[in-house]
Design a protein around this motif. Sequence first.
Motif, PDB file in Angstrom:
ATOM      1  N   ALA A  27      39.427-110.274 -60.042  1.00 41.78           N
ATOM      2  CA  ALA A  27      40.407-110.311 -61.128  1.00 41.78           C
ATOM      3  C   ALA A  27      39.824-109.681 -62.390  1.00 41.78           C
ATOM      4  CB  ALA A  27      40.840-111.754 -61.398  1.00 41.78           C
ATOM      5  N   LEU A  28      38.568-109.994 -62.689  1.00 42.49           N
ATOM      6  CA  LEU A  28      37.915-109.420 -63.865  1.00 42.49           C
ATOM      7  C   LEU A  28      37.761-107.906 -63.733  1.00 42.49           C
ATOM      8  CD1 LEU A  28      35.211-112.130 -64.574  1.00 42.49           C
ATOM      9  CD2 LEU A  28      37.066-111.461 -66.110  1.00 42.49           C
ATOM     10  N   GLU A  29      37.405-107.450 -62.538  1.00 45.78           N
ATOM     11  CA  GLU A  29      37.263-106.007 -62.326  1.00 45.78           C
ATOM     12  C   GLU A  29      38.592-105.296 -62.493  1.00 45.78           C
ATOM     13  OE1 GLU A  29      35.363-105.925 -58.497  1.00 45.78           O
ATOM     14  OE2 GLU A  29      33.352-106.010 -59.388  1.00 45.78           O
ATOM     15  N   SER A  30      39.661-105.936 -62.077  1.00 45.02           N
ATOM     16  CA  SER A  30      40.998-105.368 -62.254  1.00 45.02           C
ATOM     17  C   SER A  30      41.331-105.256 -63.748  1.00 45.02           C
ATOM     18  CB  SER A  30      42.029-106.247 -61.542  1.00 45.02           C
ATOM     19  OG  SER A  30      43.325-105.801 -61.805  1.00 45.02           O
ATOM     20  N   GLN A  31      41.043-106.318 -64.488  1.00 41.52           N
ATOM     21  CA  GLN A  31      41.271-106.297 -65.941  1.00 41.52           C
ATOM     22  C   GLN A  31      40.408-105.231 -66.600  1.00 41.52           C
ATOM     23  OE1 GLN A  31      40.525-110.223 -67.458  1.00 41.52           O
ATOM     24  NE2 GLN A  31      42.224-111.136 -66.338  1.00 41.52           N
ATOM     25  N   GLN A  32      39.190-105.098 -66.124  1.00 43.60           N
ATOM     26  CA  GLN A  32      38.285-104.101 -66.685  1.00 43.60           C
ATOM     27  C   GLN A  32      38.838-102.694 -66.473  1.00 43.60           C
ATOM     28  OE1 GLN A  32      34.420-103.605 -64.756  1.00 43.60           O
ATOM     29  NE2 GLN A  32      33.448-103.634 -66.789  1.00 43.60           N
ATOM     30  N   GLN A  33      39.330-102.411 -65.277  1.00 46.97           N
ATOM     31  CA  GLN A  33      39.891-101.092 -64.994  1.00 46.97           C
ATOM     32  C   GLN A  33      41.115-100.809 -65.858  1.00 46.97           C
ATOM     33  OE1 GLN A  33      38.520 -98.624 -63.214  1.00 46.97           O
ATOM     34  NE2 GLN A  33      36.827-100.067 -63.063  1.00 46.97           N
ATOM     35  N   GLU A  34      41.941-101.815 -66.031  1.00 44.30           N
ATOM     36  CA  GLU A  34      43.124-101.667 -66.880  1.00 44.30           C
ATOM     37  C   GLU A  34      42.720-101.347 -68.317  1.00 44.30           C
ATOM     38  OE1 GLU A  34      46.610-104.612 -68.470  1.00 44.30           O
ATOM     39  OE2 GLU A  34      46.056-104.785 -66.355  1.00 44.30           O
ATOM     40  N   ASN A  35      41.740-102.066 -68.831  1.00 47.68           N
ATOM     41  CA  ASN A  35      41.299-101.836 -70.209  1.00 47.68           C
ATOM     42  C   ASN A  35      40.573-100.501 -70.363  1.00 47.68           C
ATOM     43  OD1 ASN A  35      41.782-104.195 -72.216  1.00 47.68           O
ATOM     44  ND2 ASN A  35      41.385-105.166 -70.254  1.00 47.68           N
ATOM     45  N   LEU A  36      39.858-100.066 -69.324  1.00 43.60           N
ATOM     46  CA  LEU A  36      39.231 -98.745 -69.376  1.00 43.60           C
ATOM     47  C   LEU A  36      40.303 -97.657 -69.431  1.00 43.60           C
ATOM     48  CD1 LEU A  36      36.280 -99.200 -66.855  1.00 43.60           C
ATOM     49  CD2 LEU A  36      36.094 -98.742 -69.310  1.00 43.60           C
ATOM     50  N   GLY A  37      41.406 -97.865 -68.721  1.00 43.23           N
ATOM     51  CA  GLY A  37      42.524 -96.920 -68.783  1.00 43.23           C
ATOM     52  C   GLY A  37      43.118 -96.854 -70.181  1.00 43.23           C
ATOM     53  N   VAL A  38      43.262 -98.007 -70.809  1.00 44.39           N
ATOM     54  CA  VAL A  38      43.782 -98.056 -72.186  1.00 44.39           C
ATOM     55  C   VAL A  38      42.805 -97.361 -73.121  1.00 44.39           C
ATOM     56  CG1 VAL A  38      44.342 -99.597 -74.114  1.00 44.39           C
ATOM     57  CG2 VAL A  38      45.149-100.146 -71.808  1.00 44.39           C
ATOM     58  N   GLN A  39      41.526 -97.595 -72.931  1.00 41.03           N
ATOM     59  CA  GLN A  39      40.503 -96.973 -73.774  1.00 41.03           C
ATOM     60  C   GLN A  39      40.556 -95.449 -73.659  1.00 41.03           C
ATOM     61  OE1 GLN A  39      36.329 -97.673 -72.711  1.00 41.03           O
ATOM     62  NE2 GLN A  39      35.984 -98.383 -74.829  1.00 41.03           N
ATOM     63  N   LYS A  40      40.755 -94.946 -72.447  1.00 46.54           N
ATOM     64  CA  LYS A  40      40.857 -93.498 -72.244  1.00 46.54           C
ATOM     65  C   LYS A  40      42.095 -92.935 -72.944  1.00 46.54           C
ATOM     66  CE  LYS A  40      38.429 -93.360 -67.838  1.00 46.54           C
ATOM     67  NZ  LYS A  40      38.561 -93.209 -66.377  1.00 46.54           N
ATOM     68  N   GLU A  41      43.191 -93.678 -72.874  1.00 44.74           N
ATOM     69  CA  GLU A  41      44.409 -93.231 -73.560  1.00 44.74           C
ATOM     70  C   GLU A  41      44.205 -93.218 -75.075  1.00 44.74           C
ATOM     71  OE1 GLU A  41      47.324 -92.019 -72.296  1.00 44.74           O
ATOM     72  OE2 GLU A  41      46.256 -92.082 -70.383  1.00 44.74           O
ATOM     73  N   PHE A  42      43.531 -94.221 -75.602  1.00 48.40           N
ATOM     74  CA  PHE A  42      43.241 -94.254 -77.036  1.00 48.40           C
ATOM     75  C   PHE A  42      42.393 -93.055 -77.446  1.00 48.40           C
ATOM     76  CE2 PHE A  42      43.681 -99.134 -77.855  1.00 48.40           C
ATOM     77  CZ  PHE A  42      45.055 -99.016 -77.784  1.00 48.40           C
ATOM     78  N   ALA A  43      41.469 -92.645 -76.608  1.00 49.09           N
ATOM     79  CA  ALA A  43      40.589 -91.517 -76.921  1.00 49.09           C
ATOM     80  C   ALA A  43      41.392 -90.223 -77.053  1.00 49.09           C
ATOM     81  CB  ALA A  43      39.523 -91.373 -75.851  1.00 49.09           C
TER      82      ALA A  43
END
Length: 125
Positions: A32-48
Amino acid sequence: MADPAQIQLQALTDEFQKIETDLQNAIGARQALESQQQENLGVQKEFAKLSDDANIYKLVGPVLLKQDHTEAVSTVDGRLEFIGKEIERIEKQIKEHQQSSESKRMNIYQLQTQLQQQQSAVTST
């Protein structure tokens, strides 16, 4: 009346099953944490990809609220840091559960072997 070795074997088996259940729960939590991490990494990439003056909106219940770019980025970065630490903590738990499980498995095996030897000795006499 039950043999003390049989009682001990049952207790070890129960402990082993509890450890295995705890291990499975920890693995589920890590996933579950890894899934959340991947989701947040996707958001971080979009912010960049966004410019500093781009509008960012946050969904709060049924309402979209405008959020400051810096605040949004720091929130996601903080979340990623927290999730990373939680994954490390869960990984330690998983290792501990695996070691404990292996130890119990060996104890069970030794006790079963001992019981089989005792039964063989009784039947051969």
